[in-house]
Design a protein around this motif. Sequence first.
Motif: not given
Length: 89
Positions: A50-66
């Motif tokens: 769960t922690i890995g999934f949430i961190l992965g989503c946050l990192i991908c979300g940051i790159f998507y927003i950028k």
Amino acid sequence: MKYFLILLFIIAVFIISMIFGSSNNQIITFNFLIAKGDYPISTLLAILFTIGFILGCLICGIFYIKTLIVLSHAKRKIKRLENKLAELG
């Protein structure tokens, strides 16, 4: 549809990991950086996944927003250049 299939795959992997983890109730010692704890494998597997999934989503979300911000700047610049071209022509 693509994102739904990816989410479905992630949920399936999580369920399979829970099934494998629940069949093995062995207690293991997990060393944190500053602490130590004894956890069943199934619980530790679920928490870390769960922690890995949430961190992965946050990192991908940051790159998507950028990427969205860069795209909006490029569209604005194209619009400005088209307006200048229309004024000259």
